[in-house]
Design a protein around this motif. Structure first.
Motif, PDB file in Angstrom:
ATOM      1  N   ILE A  44      26.187 -64.943  75.960  1.00  0.00           N
ATOM      2  CA  ILE A  44      27.134 -65.354  76.775  1.00  0.00           C
ATOM      3  C   ILE A  44      28.100 -64.985  77.433  1.00  0.00           C
ATOM      4  O   ILE A  44      28.753 -64.757  77.808  1.00  0.00           O
ATOM      5  CB  ILE A  44      27.894 -66.882  75.282  1.00  0.00           C
ATOM      6  N   MET A  45      28.771 -63.714  76.433  1.00  0.00           N
ATOM      7  CA  MET A  45      29.500 -63.308  77.201  1.00  0.00           C
ATOM      8  C   MET A  45      29.622 -61.982  77.907  1.00  0.00           C
ATOM      9  O   MET A  45      30.063 -62.406  78.919  1.00  0.00           O
ATOM     10  CB  MET A  45      30.390 -62.188  75.952  1.00  0.00           C
ATOM     11  N   PHE A  46      27.986 -61.534  77.789  1.00  0.00           N
ATOM     12  CA  PHE A  46      27.977 -60.541  78.858  1.00  0.00           C
ATOM     13  C   PHE A  46      27.721 -61.061  80.417  1.00  0.00           C
ATOM     14  O   PHE A  46      27.760 -60.420  80.865  1.00  0.00           O
ATOM     15  CB  PHE A  46      26.834 -59.756  78.612  1.00  0.00           C
ATOM     16  N   LEU A  47      26.522 -62.423  79.968  1.00  0.00           N
ATOM     17  CA  LEU A  47      26.192 -63.314  80.892  1.00  0.00           C
ATOM     18  C   LEU A  47      27.724 -63.255  82.406  1.00  0.00           C
ATOM     19  O   LEU A  47      27.609 -63.488  83.450  1.00  0.00           O
ATOM     20  CB  LEU A  47      25.775 -64.595  81.155  1.00  0.00           C
ATOM     21  N   THR A  48      28.593 -63.689  81.367  1.00  0.00           N
ATOM     22  CA  THR A  48      30.274 -64.648  81.445  1.00  0.00           C
ATOM     23  C   THR A  48      30.780 -63.023  82.051  1.00  0.00           C
ATOM     24  O   THR A  48      31.278 -63.359  83.299  1.00  0.00           O
ATOM     25  CB  THR A  48      30.686 -65.097  80.661  1.00  0.00           C
ATOM     26  N   LEU A  49      30.872 -62.096  82.033  1.00  0.00           N
ATOM     27  CA  LEU A  49      31.398 -60.761  82.111  1.00  0.00           C
ATOM     28  C   LEU A  49      30.656 -59.934  83.561  1.00  0.00           C
ATOM     29  O   LEU A  49      31.987 -59.991  84.367  1.00  0.00           O
ATOM     30  CB  LEU A  49      31.420 -60.171  81.074  1.00  0.00           C
ATOM     31  N   GLU A  50      29.436 -60.274  84.179  1.00  0.00           N
ATOM     32  CA  GLU A  50      28.818 -60.279  84.720  1.00  0.00           C
ATOM     33  C   GLU A  50      28.744 -60.748  86.176  1.00  0.00           C
ATOM     34  O   GLU A  50      29.701 -60.032  87.037  1.00  0.00           O
ATOM     35  CB  GLU A  50      27.422 -59.617  84.978  1.00  0.00           C
ATOM     36  N   GLN A  51      29.283 -62.316  85.561  1.00  0.00           N
ATOM     37  CA  GLN A  51      29.908 -62.698  86.916  1.00  0.00           C
ATOM     38  C   GLN A  51      31.475 -62.669  87.048  1.00  0.00           C
ATOM     39  O   GLN A  51      32.010 -62.711  88.510  1.00  0.00           O
ATOM     40  CB  GLN A  51      30.046 -64.222  86.301  1.00  0.00           C
ATOM     41  N   ALA A  52      32.157 -62.386  86.209  1.00  0.00           N
ATOM     42  CA  ALA A  52      33.265 -62.579  86.125  1.00  0.00           C
ATOM     43  C   ALA A  52      34.095 -61.143  87.067  1.00  0.00           C
ATOM     44  O   ALA A  52      35.059 -60.966  87.418  1.00  0.00           O
ATOM     45  CB  ALA A  52      34.252 -62.459  84.861  1.00  0.00           C
ATOM     46  N   LYS A  53      33.423 -60.299  86.845  1.00  0.00           N
ATOM     47  CA  LYS A  53      33.652 -59.168  87.104  1.00  0.00           C
ATOM     48  C   LYS A  53      33.012 -59.052  89.001  1.00  0.00           C
ATOM     49  O   LYS A  53      34.135 -58.157  89.262  1.00  0.00           O
ATOM     50  CB  LYS A  53      33.477 -57.822  86.516  1.00  0.00           C
ATOM     51  N   LYS A  54      32.538 -59.969  89.462  1.00  0.00           N
ATOM     52  CA  LYS A  54      32.350 -59.984  90.736  1.00  0.00           C
ATOM     53  C   LYS A  54      33.565 -60.503  91.423  1.00  0.00           C
ATOM     54  O   LYS A  54      33.670 -59.976  92.543  1.00  0.00           O
ATOM     55  CB  LYS A  54      31.564 -60.880  90.855  1.00  0.00           C
ATOM     56  N   PHE A  55      34.644 -60.929  90.863  1.00  0.00           N
ATOM     57  CA  PHE A  55      35.776 -61.548  90.989  1.00  0.00           C
ATOM     58  C   PHE A  55      36.946 -59.940  91.703  1.00  0.00           C
ATOM     59  O   PHE A  55      37.702 -60.532  92.694  1.00  0.00           O
ATOM     60  CB  PHE A  55      36.545 -62.179  90.682  1.00  0.00           C
ATOM     61  N   PHE A  56      36.640 -58.873  91.158  1.00  0.00           N
ATOM     62  CA  PHE A  56      37.362 -57.742  90.881  1.00  0.00           C
ATOM     63  C   PHE A  56      36.890 -56.595  91.463  1.00  0.00           C
ATOM     64  O   PHE A  56      37.086 -55.945  92.182  1.00  0.00           O
ATOM     65  CB  PHE A  56      37.795 -57.584  89.691  1.00  0.00           C
ATOM     66  N   MET A  76      27.700 -55.614  82.483  1.00  0.00           N
ATOM     67  CA  MET A  76      28.608 -54.921  82.695  1.00  0.00           C
ATOM     68  C   MET A  76      28.658 -53.503  82.961  1.00  0.00           C
ATOM     69  O   MET A  76      29.877 -53.302  83.486  1.00  0.00           O
ATOM     70  CB  MET A  76      28.567 -55.072  81.083  1.00  0.00           C
ATOM     71  N   VAL A  77      27.718 -52.107  82.163  1.00  0.00           N
ATOM     72  CA  VAL A  77      28.599 -51.577  82.962  1.00  0.00           C
ATOM     73  C   VAL A  77      27.855 -50.338  83.804  1.00  0.00           C
ATOM     74  O   VAL A  77      26.393 -50.888  83.516  1.00  0.00           O
ATOM     75  CB  VAL A  77      28.006 -50.240  81.193  1.00  0.00           C
ATOM     76  N   ALA A  78      28.620 -49.938  85.049  1.00  0.00           N
ATOM     77  CA  ALA A  78      28.090 -49.137  85.789  1.00  0.00           C
ATOM     78  C   ALA A  78      27.514 -48.263  85.442  1.00  0.00           C
ATOM     79  O   ALA A  78      28.323 -46.885  84.979  1.00  0.00           O
ATOM     80  CB  ALA A  78      28.479 -49.299  86.422  1.00  0.00           C
ATOM     81  N   ASP A  79      25.954 -47.212  85.653  1.00  0.00           N
ATOM     82  CA  ASP A  79      26.078 -46.539  85.533  1.00  0.00           C
ATOM     83  C   ASP A  79      26.900 -45.529  86.876  1.00  0.00           C
ATOM     84  O   ASP A  79      27.275 -45.760  87.837  1.00  0.00           O
ATOM     85  CB  ASP A  79      24.400 -46.201  86.695  1.00  0.00           C
ATOM     86  N   LEU A  80      27.456 -44.145  86.169  1.00  0.00           N
ATOM     87  CA  LEU A  80      28.262 -43.385  86.891  1.00  0.00           C
ATOM     88  C   LEU A  80      27.874 -43.340  88.241  1.00  0.00           C
ATOM     89  O   LEU A  80      28.785 -42.431  88.956  1.00  0.00           O
ATOM     90  CB  LEU A  80      28.831 -42.217  85.980  1.00  0.00           C
ATOM     91  N   LYS A  81      26.343 -43.086  88.940  1.00  0.00           N
ATOM     92  CA  LYS A  81      25.742 -43.277  89.658  1.00  0.00           C
ATOM     93  C   LYS A  81      25.779 -43.769  90.606  1.00  0.00           C
ATOM     94  O   LYS A  81      26.030 -43.588  91.418  1.00  0.00           O
ATOM     95  CB  LYS A  81      23.868 -42.349  89.483  1.00  0.00           C
ATOM     96  N   HIS A  82      26.480 -44.975  90.266  1.00  0.00           N
ATOM     97  CA  HIS A  82      26.851 -46.080  91.164  1.00  0.00           C
ATOM     98  C   HIS A  82      28.238 -45.948  90.432  1.00  0.00           C
ATOM     99  O   HIS A  82      28.424 -47.633  89.989  1.00  0.00           O
ATOM    100  CB  HIS A  82      26.013 -46.979  91.278  1.00  0.00           C
ATOM    101  N   LYS A  83      29.329 -45.694  91.364  1.00  0.00           N
ATOM    102  CA  LYS A  83      30.552 -46.027  91.094  1.00  0.00           C
ATOM    103  C   LYS A  83      31.225 -48.038  91.076  1.00  0.00           C
ATOM    104  O   LYS A  83      30.900 -47.604  92.407  1.00  0.00           O
ATOM    105  CB  LYS A  83      31.436 -44.971  91.214  1.00  0.00           C
ATOM    106  N   THR A  84      31.904 -48.568  90.608  1.00  0.00           N
ATOM    107  CA  THR A  84      32.439 -49.111  91.653  1.00  0.00           C
ATOM    108  C   THR A  84      34.213 -49.093  91.733  1.00  0.00           C
ATOM    109  O   THR A  84      34.073 -48.506  90.631  1.00  0.00           O
ATOM    110  CB  THR A  84      31.730 -50.706  91.040  1.00  0.00           C
TER     111      THR A  84
END
Length: 303
Positions: A287-299, A1-9
C-alpha cells in the motif's frame, strides 16, 4: 519509489517528504488492526491453566483480531492510530525522504550506473536510525495504547487517548521515558528500513531488467511484497524486544528484556506474531509503495 541514478528526477526534499509522509500514513490507517494484533501477540506471556497447560488468550492473526473486536469493540483494532499517524508523518517522511539524498551522498554525485546493494543498505540504515530517534515518543505512545486490553469493571485505563498518554508519561515518568526502548527501536527500525527500502530498490531494479516488465503497478506490488518479507524475517526479534520494553515497564534494559524473554518464553518468542507481522508489513509495504509512487508524480519533474 527509488529512481536509478541513471534516470535522475528533479524532486525537492519537501516534495519527497510530503509524499512519503502521506503514503506512510495511508498505509498505517489501512493496516493498523494487524499491527494491534501483532503487538498483543508479542506482549503475551505464557499463561498456565488448572491442568498445567499454557492457555494463550490470543491465537494467530485472525484469532487475535477477532478476540479484540469481540471483547473490546471493532474500533479497538485502531487503538494507537493517532500516535501511529504522528509516527508515520515524522518517521515515514524522514526515513524515505532522506533515502535518496543519503544514498547519493554515499556513492558520490558523479556516480553513474546501478548503485551497489551495500550502499543502499547503508543509506537505509542511516535514515531509519535518524528518523526513529526523532519519532520514538510517538512509537512509545502507540504501543502503550495498543497494549491496553479490556479492563475489569471499575478499573480505569492508564491512558484515555494519545494526548493524555503523552502528558501522563511526561508527568509520571519524566521526559526521558518518551525515549524508552530507543536502543532496540533504533536497531529494529534501522534494520527494517534497510530491509524495506534496500530490498524494494533492489527487487524493483532486478524486475525492470526482465523482458516484459515495466515501472508499473504490478512491479510495485511484487517489489513491495519482497520488501515486507525481508523486513519481517530480519527485524522480528528486535521488534519483539522493542514492543515488550515499550509495553511492559518491568524490564531494566534491552539486554534484560532479551534474556528474560529467552528464558521465560523460549527462542520462538522472538518470532511471536510472525504471521500477523508479515501480513501487516507485507500489505503495509504494498500500500505504501503503491501510494508513494503515485504521490511523487505530483512533485516529480523529469531532468
Amino acid at each position: 519509489m527509488v529512481a536509478d541514478l541513471k534516470h535522475k528526477t528533479n524532486i525537492s526534499f519537501a516534495g519527497t517528504f510530503a509524499s512519503s509522509a502521506f503514503a506512510a500514513s495511508f498505509a498505517e490507517l489501512c493496516t493498523i488492526p494487524l499491527d494491534t494484533a501483532k503487538v498483543r501477540l508479542q506482549l503475551q506471556k505464557k499463561a498456565i491453566g488448572q491442568d498445567g497447560l499454557a492457555l494463550p488468550k490470543y491465537k494467530g492473526m485472525l484469532g487475535s483480531v477477532a478476540t479484540i473486536a469481540r471483547e473490546e469493540g471493532f474500533f479497538a483494532l485502531w487503538k494507537g492510530i493517532v500516535p501511529g499517524l504522528h509516527r508515520q508523518c515524522l518517521y515515514g517522511g524522514l526515513r524515505i525522504g532522506l533515502y535518496e539524498p543519503v544514498k547519493s551522498f554515499y556513492v558520490g554525485n558523479d556516480f553513474v550506473g546501478d548503485v551497489p546493494l551495500s550502499k543502499k543498505i547503508l543509506a537505509a540504515l542511516t535514515t531509519g536510525a535518524l528518523g526513529i530517534t526523532i519519532a520514538n515518543p510517538t512509537d512509545l505512545v502507540k504501543v502503550r495504547l495498543q497494549a491496553q486490553g479490556k479492563m475489569s469493571s471499575g478499573v480505569q485505563k492508564a491512558y484515555s487517548g494519545a494526548l493524555n498518554a503523552y502528558s501522563t508519561i511526561l508527568r509520571q515518568e519524566g521526559i526521558g521515558a518518551l525515549w524508552t526502548g530507543l536502543g532496540p527501536n533504533i536497531a529494529r527500525n534501522a534494520i527494517i528500513n534497510a530491509a524495506e527500502l534496500a530490498s524494494y530498490d533492489q527487487v524493483k531494479q532486478t524486475i525492470l531488467k526482465i523482458q516484459g516488465f515495466k515501472d508499473d503497478v504490478y512491479t510495485h506490488i511484487l517489489s513491495g511484497l519482497g520488501a515486507g518479507f525481508f523486513a519481517v524475517c530480519i527485524g522480528s526479534p528486535v521488534d519483539v524486544v522493542k514492543s515488550r520494553m515499550m509495553g511492559d515497564k518491568t524490564y531494566k534494559n534491552t539486554l534484560d528484556c532479551f534474556i528474560k524473554t529467552l528464558k521465560n518464553d523460549g527462542p520462538l518468542a522472538f518470532y511471536k506474531g510472525f504471521i500477523p507481522n508479515f501480513g501487516r508489513l507485507g500489505s503495509w509495504n504494498v500500500i505504501m509503495f503503491l501510494t508513494l509512487e503515485q504521490a511523487k508524480k505530483f512533485f516529480i519533474k523529469e531532468a
